[in-house]
Design a protein around this motif. Structure first.
Motif, PDB file in Angstrom:
ATOM      1  N   HIS A  60     -24.533  26.976  22.524  1.00 46.31           N
ATOM      2  CA  HIS A  60     -24.414  28.010  23.575  1.00 46.31           C
ATOM      3  C   HIS A  60     -25.560  27.976  24.575  1.00 46.31           C
ATOM      4  O   HIS A  60     -25.584  28.755  25.517  1.00 46.31           O
ATOM      5  CB  HIS A  60     -24.295  29.407  22.944  1.00 46.31           C
ATOM      6  N   ASP A  61     -26.510  27.080  24.362  1.00 45.27           N
ATOM      7  CA  ASP A  61     -27.641  26.989  25.306  1.00 45.27           C
ATOM      8  C   ASP A  61     -27.146  26.308  26.591  1.00 45.27           C
ATOM      9  O   ASP A  61     -26.814  25.117  26.604  1.00 45.27           O
ATOM     10  CB  ASP A  61     -28.782  26.179  24.668  1.00 45.27           C
ATOM     11  N   LEU A  62     -27.087  27.082  27.678  1.00 43.64           N
ATOM     12  CA  LEU A  62     -26.524  26.556  28.929  1.00 43.64           C
ATOM     13  C   LEU A  62     -27.423  25.511  29.582  1.00 43.64           C
ATOM     14  O   LEU A  62     -26.997  24.802  30.495  1.00 43.64           O
ATOM     15  CB  LEU A  62     -26.247  27.702  29.915  1.00 43.64           C
ATOM     16  N   THR A  63     -28.681  25.423  29.128  1.00 44.15           N
ATOM     17  CA  THR A  63     -29.572  24.400  29.697  1.00 44.15           C
ATOM     18  C   THR A  63     -29.396  23.042  28.998  1.00 44.15           C
ATOM     19  O   THR A  63     -30.012  22.065  29.388  1.00 44.15           O
ATOM     20  CB  THR A  63     -31.060  24.824  29.613  1.00 44.15           C
ATOM     21  N   VAL A  64     -28.554  23.029  27.974  1.00 47.22           N
ATOM     22  CA  VAL A  64     -28.279  21.753  27.278  1.00 47.22           C
ATOM     23  C   VAL A  64     -27.042  21.106  27.913  1.00 47.22           C
ATOM     24  O   VAL A  64     -25.948  21.656  27.869  1.00 47.22           O
ATOM     25  CB  VAL A  64     -28.045  21.979  25.763  1.00 47.22           C
ATOM     26  N   ASP A  65     -27.244  19.945  28.524  1.00 47.49           N
ATOM     27  CA  ASP A  65     -26.123  19.202  29.122  1.00 47.49           C
ATOM     28  C   ASP A  65     -25.555  18.186  28.138  1.00 47.49           C
ATOM     29  O   ASP A  65     -24.366  17.884  28.162  1.00 47.49           O
ATOM     30  CB  ASP A  65     -26.603  18.423  30.363  1.00 47.49           C
ATOM     31  N   ILE A  66     -26.463  17.616  27.317  1.00 50.84           N
ATOM     32  CA  ILE A  66     -26.054  16.531  26.408  1.00 50.84           C
ATOM     33  C   ILE A  66     -26.430  16.902  24.975  1.00 50.84           C
ATOM     34  O   ILE A  66     -27.552  17.355  24.725  1.00 50.84           O
ATOM     35  CB  ILE A  66     -26.806  15.214  26.736  1.00 50.84           C
ATOM     36  N   VAL A  67     -25.500  16.689  24.056  1.00 51.05           N
ATOM     37  CA  VAL A  67     -25.815  16.858  22.628  1.00 51.05           C
ATOM     38  C   VAL A  67     -25.858  15.465  22.010  1.00 51.05           C
ATOM     39  O   VAL A  67     -24.945  14.661  22.222  1.00 51.05           O
ATOM     40  CB  VAL A  67     -24.738  17.718  21.935  1.00 51.05           C
ATOM     41  N   GLU A  78     -16.684  16.274  13.284  1.00 57.10           N
ATOM     42  CA  GLU A  78     -16.693  17.726  13.555  1.00 57.10           C
ATOM     43  C   GLU A  78     -17.733  18.095  14.596  1.00 57.10           C
ATOM     44  O   GLU A  78     -17.488  18.915  15.477  1.00 57.10           O
ATOM     45  CB  GLU A  78     -16.985  18.489  12.272  1.00 57.10           C
ATOM     46  N   LEU A  79     -18.909  17.478  14.494  1.00 58.05           N
ATOM     47  CA  LEU A  79     -19.991  17.823  15.428  1.00 58.05           C
ATOM     48  C   LEU A  79     -19.663  17.358  16.849  1.00 58.05           C
ATOM     49  O   LEU A  79     -19.944  18.070  17.827  1.00 58.05           O
ATOM     50  CB  LEU A  79     -21.320  17.235  14.940  1.00 58.05           C
ATOM     51  N   VAL A  80     -19.036  16.198  16.957  1.00 59.16           N
ATOM     52  CA  VAL A  80     -18.629  15.709  18.291  1.00 59.16           C
ATOM     53  C   VAL A  80     -17.591  16.660  18.873  1.00 59.16           C
ATOM     54  O   VAL A  80     -17.685  17.068  20.042  1.00 59.16           O
ATOM     55  CB  VAL A  80     -18.064  14.265  18.205  1.00 59.16           C
ATOM     56  N   MET A  81     -16.595  17.031  18.057  1.00 62.11           N
ATOM     57  CA  MET A  81     -15.508  17.888  18.567  1.00 62.11           C
ATOM     58  C   MET A  81     -16.069  19.250  19.001  1.00 62.11           C
ATOM     59  O   MET A  81     -15.741  19.753  20.075  1.00 62.11           O
ATOM     60  CB  MET A  81     -14.418  18.065  17.507  1.00 62.11           C
ATOM     61  N   LEU A  84     -17.988  18.782  22.310  1.00 61.89           N
ATOM     62  CA  LEU A  84     -17.109  18.580  23.474  1.00 61.89           C
ATOM     63  C   LEU A  84     -16.420  19.891  23.847  1.00 61.89           C
ATOM     64  O   LEU A  84     -16.304  20.235  25.032  1.00 61.89           O
ATOM     65  CB  LEU A  84     -16.061  17.498  23.165  1.00 61.89           C
ATOM     66  N   HIS A  85     -15.992  20.648  22.821  1.00 58.23           N
ATOM     67  CA  HIS A  85     -15.367  21.954  23.099  1.00 58.23           C
ATOM     68  C   HIS A  85     -16.358  22.880  23.800  1.00 58.23           C
ATOM     69  O   HIS A  85     -15.976  23.727  24.596  1.00 58.23           O
ATOM     70  CB  HIS A  85     -14.855  22.607  21.807  1.00 58.23           C
ATOM     71  N   ALA A  86     -17.652  22.714  23.487  1.00 57.07           N
ATOM     72  CA  ALA A  86     -18.679  23.544  24.132  1.00 57.07           C
ATOM     73  C   ALA A  86     -19.040  22.991  25.519  1.00 57.07           C
ATOM     74  O   ALA A  86     -19.993  23.431  26.145  1.00 57.07           O
ATOM     75  CB  ALA A  86     -19.928  23.611  23.246  1.00 57.07           C
ATOM     76  N   LYS A 114     -13.422  16.184  30.380  1.00 61.45           N
ATOM     77  CA  LYS A 114     -14.183  15.476  31.433  1.00 61.45           C
ATOM     78  C   LYS A 114     -15.674  15.405  31.086  1.00 61.45           C
ATOM     79  O   LYS A 114     -16.549  15.637  31.916  1.00 61.45           O
ATOM     80  CB  LYS A 114     -13.972  16.113  32.808  1.00 61.45           C
ATOM     81  N   ARG A 115     -15.934  15.150  29.814  1.00 63.50           N
ATOM     82  CA  ARG A 115     -17.319  14.979  29.325  1.00 63.50           C
ATOM     83  C   ARG A 115     -17.430  13.566  28.755  1.00 63.50           C
ATOM     84  O   ARG A 115     -16.481  13.062  28.171  1.00 63.50           O
ATOM     85  CB  ARG A 115     -17.664  15.981  28.210  1.00 63.50           C
ATOM     86  N   GLU A 116     -18.590  12.967  28.897  1.00 61.14           N
ATOM     87  CA  GLU A 116     -18.779  11.622  28.354  1.00 61.14           C
ATOM     88  C   GLU A 116     -18.975  11.685  26.828  1.00 61.14           C
ATOM     89  O   GLU A 116     -19.640  12.596  26.330  1.00 61.14           O
ATOM     90  CB  GLU A 116     -20.018  10.952  28.963  1.00 61.14           C
ATOM     91  N   LEU A 117     -18.415  10.701  26.142  1.00 61.26           N
ATOM     92  CA  LEU A 117     -18.698  10.488  24.717  1.00 61.26           C
ATOM     93  C   LEU A 117     -19.280   9.079  24.625  1.00 61.26           C
ATOM     94  O   LEU A 117     -18.574   8.091  24.849  1.00 61.26           O
ATOM     95  CB  LEU A 117     -17.422  10.605  23.887  1.00 61.26           C
ATOM     96  N   ILE A 118     -20.582   9.015  24.359  1.00 64.46           N
ATOM     97  CA  ILE A 118     -21.297   7.727  24.413  1.00 64.46           C
ATOM     98  C   ILE A 118     -21.798   7.388  23.010  1.00 64.46           C
ATOM     99  O   ILE A 118     -22.514   8.181  22.388  1.00 64.46           O
ATOM    100  CB  ILE A 118     -22.495   7.822  25.400  1.00 64.46           C
ATOM    101  N   VAL A 119     -21.413   6.226  22.526  1.00 64.96           N
ATOM    102  CA  VAL A 119     -21.826   5.835  21.167  1.00 64.96           C
ATOM    103  C   VAL A 119     -23.123   5.021  21.264  1.00 64.96           C
ATOM    104  O   VAL A 119     -23.259   4.150  22.128  1.00 64.96           O
ATOM    105  CB  VAL A 119     -20.716   5.025  20.460  1.00 64.96           C
ATOM    106  N   HIS A 120     -24.055   5.332  20.377  1.00 60.77           N
ATOM    107  CA  HIS A 120     -25.380   4.689  20.439  1.00 60.77           C
ATOM    108  C   HIS A 120     -25.317   3.283  19.834  1.00 60.77           C
ATOM    109  O   HIS A 120     -25.790   3.044  18.731  1.00 60.77           O
ATOM    110  CB  HIS A 120     -26.406   5.563  19.696  1.00 60.77           C
ATOM    111  N   GLN A 121     -24.722   2.364  20.594  1.00 61.38           N
ATOM    112  CA  GLN A 121     -24.713   0.948  20.161  1.00 61.38           C
ATOM    113  C   GLN A 121     -25.949   0.290  20.765  1.00 61.38           C
ATOM    114  O   GLN A 121     -25.860  -0.641  21.563  1.00 61.38           O
ATOM    115  CB  GLN A 121     -23.423   0.271  20.638  1.00 61.38           C
TER     116      GLN A 121
END
Ligand code: NAD
Length: 341
Positions: A60-67, A78-81, A84-86, A114-121
């Motif tokens: 819920h922290d609006l200053t967080v753009d990326i998790v 679950e954490l990704v979903m 993204l829902h947030a 319309k959010r990026e999902l980027i895998v740390h490869q």
């Protein structure tokens, strides 16, 4: 220059590594971390990193753009979903999840939101891998037909979730994801056949290593080997082409190339003594047939992944770790896992 707030879920081994790099990336601000373990939260506090009271507070922290999700493999979905829902962009550790079905849901939601999902490869930016890629792309050893990619450890598997099957433990999900991903980027060819031998020598419920053979439709064959019981390591890379062989011993780029500069028929090898006999076939080629070369090293800045993420969010670059590529590797791993008894 854009500036993105980023929060980390899971402040374990790699979570702490991310925090360090994020702090050193100009376009990112580390907003804090959330971990379920008190000692990890205490460690973060001791480094003046904000610790969120709960996952909800973080989301819920609006200053967080990326998790950024750096928790055990079975918890990623679950954490990704939730993230993204947030309405957050998400960076998720590899393997992004444990099945293509779950990945398809994640990928679909990221597009919908319309959010990026980027895998740390991240190992796409390893110098040893990029050096092999350069050797192949610049034809330094001619047409490459055989590649061996290995990582050998001598410490077994750490005694945590990595030993648990239902948490996505084992070496195929751990190192396999990186090494298969790298191989898929080396050649513009399709896998036509594969076989795997899992190692379970340590008696855990997961594989403690494996030997994977991949055969491609351009006649390249690849051996990927991951083991955790090697007290002497074999080289990280061994690559054969029609006009030479390259060896890279370790991540520090110690190695060389032997380039063949005469046709094979003219290498004039001499018969040599070998053990209790003689050999001409296994003698080294004559000196005038071989040009011993240094590796063409590719050195990479340590923050390149995080800068790529910022450029993607700013729409200056398109995402290089595509969902299609992630799915191909995940699907192969899923099939390989199904061969396990
Ligand atoms: P770890 O066990 O060291 O750390 C995981 C942390 O997550 C722990 O501190 C744990 O308390 C915390 N955690 C667990 N469930 C949680 C939850 N639901 N919410 C919040 N925190 C939770 O593991 P690790 O070695 O850091 O690995 C984590 C992930 O990173 C795995 O997916 C692993 O495959 C990946 N990884 C990637 C690389 C890489 O180079 N890309 C390297 C190491 C690990």
């Amino acid at each position: 220059m854009a500036n993105y707030g980023i929060a980390i879920i899971g402040y374990g081994g790699i979570g702490a590594y991310h925090a360090e790099h994020i702090i050193n990336t100009k376009s990112l601000r580390l907003k804090g971390i959330f971990d379920i373990k008190k000692d990890r939260n205490d460690l973060a506090k001791s480094k003046n990193i904000h610790v969120y009271e709960s996952l909800d507070h973080l989301l819920h922290d609006l200053t967080v753009d990326i998790v950024l999700i750096a928790t055990p493999n079975d918890s990623h979905y679950e954490l990704v979903m939730h993230s993204l829902h947030a309405n957050k962009h998400v960076i998720c550790e590899k393997p992004v999840t444990l099945s293509t079905k779950l990945f398809d849901e994640m990928s679909f939601l990221s597009q919908k939101q319309k959010r990026e999902l980027i895998v740390h490869q991240n190992r796409r930016w390893d110098s040893d891998f990029l050096t092999v890629k350069k050797i192949i792309d610049s034809h330094l050893i001619g047409e490459v037909f055989h590649i061996e990619s290995r990582v050998h450890g001598g410490n077994g598997i750490p005694g945590d979730w990595r030993r648990k099957r239902d948490q996505g433990g084992g070496m195929l999900y751990d190192w396999g994801v990186h090494l298969i991903d790298q191989i898929m980027l080396l050649k513009d060819a399709k896998i036509i056949k594969y076989s795997i031998d899992f190692s379970t020598i340590l008696g855990h419920e997961v594989d403690d290593g494996f030997l994977l053979h991949l055969y491609f439709d351009d006649s390249t064959d690849v051996l990927i080997e991951v083991q955790t019981t090697n007290f002497i390591k074999l080289p990280r890379w061994y690559v054969k082409g029609l006009n030479g062989t390259a060896i890279i011993n370790d991540w520090n780029l110690d190695g060389y190339i032997n380039q063949l500069i005469l046709p094979l028929e003219e290498t004039h090898s001499q018969t040599v003594k070998a053990g209790n006999g003689l050999t001409k076939t296994m003698a080294p080629p004559s000196e005038d047939a071989i040009n011993k070369m240094k590796l063409p090293p590719i050195l990479v800045e340590p923050n390149v992944f995080y800068e790529h993420v910022c450029n993607v969010l700013e729409k200056k670059e398109s995402l290089s770790i595509t969902h299609g590529q992630i799915r191909v590797v995940l699907s192969l791993i899923e099939n390989l896992m199904n061969t396990r008894v």
